[in-house]
Design an enzyme around this catalytic site. Structure first.
Site, PDB file in Angstrom:
ATOM      1  N   HIS A   1     -13.986   1.397   2.916  1.00 18.71           N
ATOM      2  CA  HIS A   1     -12.830   1.937   2.206  1.00 18.71           C
ATOM      3  C   HIS A   1     -13.292   2.258   0.790  1.00 18.71           C
ATOM      4  O   HIS A   1     -13.932   1.441   0.132  1.00 18.71           O
ATOM      5  CB  HIS A   1     -11.700   0.905   2.192  1.00 18.71           C
ATOM      6  CG  HIS A   1     -10.598   1.233   1.231  1.00 18.71           C
ATOM      7  ND1 HIS A   1     -10.007   2.472   1.187  1.00 18.71           N
ATOM      8  CD2 HIS A   1      -9.984   0.492   0.276  1.00 18.71           C
ATOM      9  CE1 HIS A   1      -9.081   2.481   0.238  1.00 18.71           C
ATOM     10  NE2 HIS A   1      -9.053   1.283  -0.323  1.00 18.71           N
TER      11      HIS A   1
ATOM     12  N   CYS B   1      -4.262   0.309   2.578  1.00 18.70           N
ATOM     13  CA  CYS B   1      -5.646   0.790   2.555  1.00 18.70           C
ATOM     14  C   CYS B   1      -6.426   0.393   3.805  1.00 18.70           C
ATOM     15  O   CYS B   1      -7.425   1.020   4.148  1.00 18.70           O
ATOM     16  CB  CYS B   1      -6.364   0.301   1.305  1.00 18.70           C
ATOM     17  SG  CYS B   1      -5.622   0.921  -0.224  1.00 18.70           S
TER      18      CYS B   1
ATOM     19  N   ASN C   1      -9.336   6.599  -4.697  1.00 20.74           N
ATOM     20  CA  ASN C   1      -8.852   5.748  -3.607  1.00 20.74           C
ATOM     21  C   ASN C   1      -7.737   6.496  -2.879  1.00 20.74           C
ATOM     22  O   ASN C   1      -6.647   6.675  -3.410  1.00 20.74           O
ATOM     23  CB  ASN C   1      -8.320   4.427  -4.192  1.00 20.74           C
ATOM     24  CG  ASN C   1      -7.844   3.461  -3.116  1.00 20.74           C
ATOM     25  OD1 ASN C   1      -7.605   3.840  -1.972  1.00 20.74           O
ATOM     26  ND2 ASN C   1      -7.684   2.209  -3.501  1.00 20.74           N
TER      27      ASN C   1
END
Length: 323
Positions: A250, A114, A280
């Protein structure tokens, strides 16, 4: 005068299939309300069966090039952040390079889960500042739907697929924090925390594997580490949180996003939020949010942006840049 890596184009691509939270109610003991209240996610996109990470990345790259008014011939390098490349090798970046018709320069993947796009952006900036490239296409692209355990309600409802891209170009600045471009970066990792977020398979273990996560533990590390790395990047640029126009975090979980903003002393009005629509998307989430933020009319030239991310590794970092 000082060389700066300036964003001259941005774009994104999302697969056609939109999956609403309610779809999971048919197969899992979960509800739309449960998912929304714990994550802020309402829907996400899933790639089609014949759609790969490099497909998503190529579409995002084309959008970014069009936004910049450039062609593949103008690009010296491609840095693609992904944990879900099409093949073990070659890199997804070289596949994008071929599809764009780019026959010069170089392309490679970066794998920091990520945090991948922050790592890719930092590497691209270093390539430009060291004179190895004048224009770099920086891409984040993922098909996390391929590594979900569809029986694990704590993880499979959180992730989605997508891609975002930026074009960075070398320009001359004054060497001050008023310059456009990347002003400072901060990268970190600590491999002791592997078991908090990982995929239980891979090439040398001879299996594809599924994503495994200790959500509460990741959350605990996330807010503290994200606020800290953002502050360090700003400090290196000679700035602080009062100077920030936009946090572009993020997009993992609305609670992490809110917690980080609060720790940085900034209101949610200064945060670009897309998690509700994308879930996500790992390395794709920051460039997706930058592209959507520009599209919405939120991000404007001259705005000071801090972008931060944390992912498996654990790996985390931040970039302070002026749009």
């Amino acid at each position: 005068m000082a060389g700066r890596s300036v964003v001259v184009g941005v774009g994104h691509y999302l697969p056609e299939r939109v999956v609403q939270n309610a779809e999971f109610e048919n197969t899992l003991e979960t509800t739309d309300e449960w998912i929304r209240t714990r994550s802020g996610i309402e829907r996400r996109h899933f790639a089609a069966e014949d759609e790969t990470t490099s497909d998503l990345a190529t579409n995002a790259a084309k959008a970014a090039l069009a936004d910049a008014g450039l062609t593949a011939d103008d690009i010296d390098a491609i840095v693609l952040a992904t944990s879900t490349a099409d093949l073990t090798f070659p890199s997804a970046a070289t596949m994008v390079q071929a599809r764009l018709g780019m026959t010069r320069g170089f392309a490679f993947d970066v794998q920091a889960v990520c945090a991948g796009f922050v790592f890719a952006l930092s590497n691209a900036n270093a390539l430009i500042l060291s004179g190895q490239a004048k224009r770099v296409l920086v891409i984040g692209a993922e098909t996390f739907s391929r590594i979900m355990d569809w029986t694990d309600r704590s993880t499979c409802v959180l992730f989605g697929d997508g891609a975002g891209a930026l074009v960075l170009e070398e320009q001359q600045g004054q060497g001050t924090s008023d310059d456009r471009g990347i002003l400072a970066t901060d990268l970190n990792s600590d491999g002791r925390y592997k078991d908090l977020l990982y995929v239980d398979g891979g090439v040398s273990t001879q299996s594809t594997g599924h994503l495994r996560m200790q959500g509460n533990q990741v959350f605990r590390h996330a807010v503290e580490k994200l606020a800290k790395t953002a502050e360090i990047a700003l400090e290196r640029a000679g700035l602080n949180s009062d100077d920030v126009d936009w946090i572009v975090p993020h997009q993992a979980n609305i609670r992490i996003i809110q917690g980080t903003a609060k720790k940085m002393g900034l209101p949610m009005d200064n945060v670009i939020v897309t998690v509700q629509d994308h879930g996500n998307t790992s390395a794709a989430s920051i460039p997706l949010a930058l592209s959507v933020g520009k599209q919405r009319g939120q991000i404007k030239q001259g705005d000071l942006i801090v972008t931060e991310a944390i992912g498996g590794g654990l790996a985390w970092g931040a970039v302070a840049l002026r749009w």
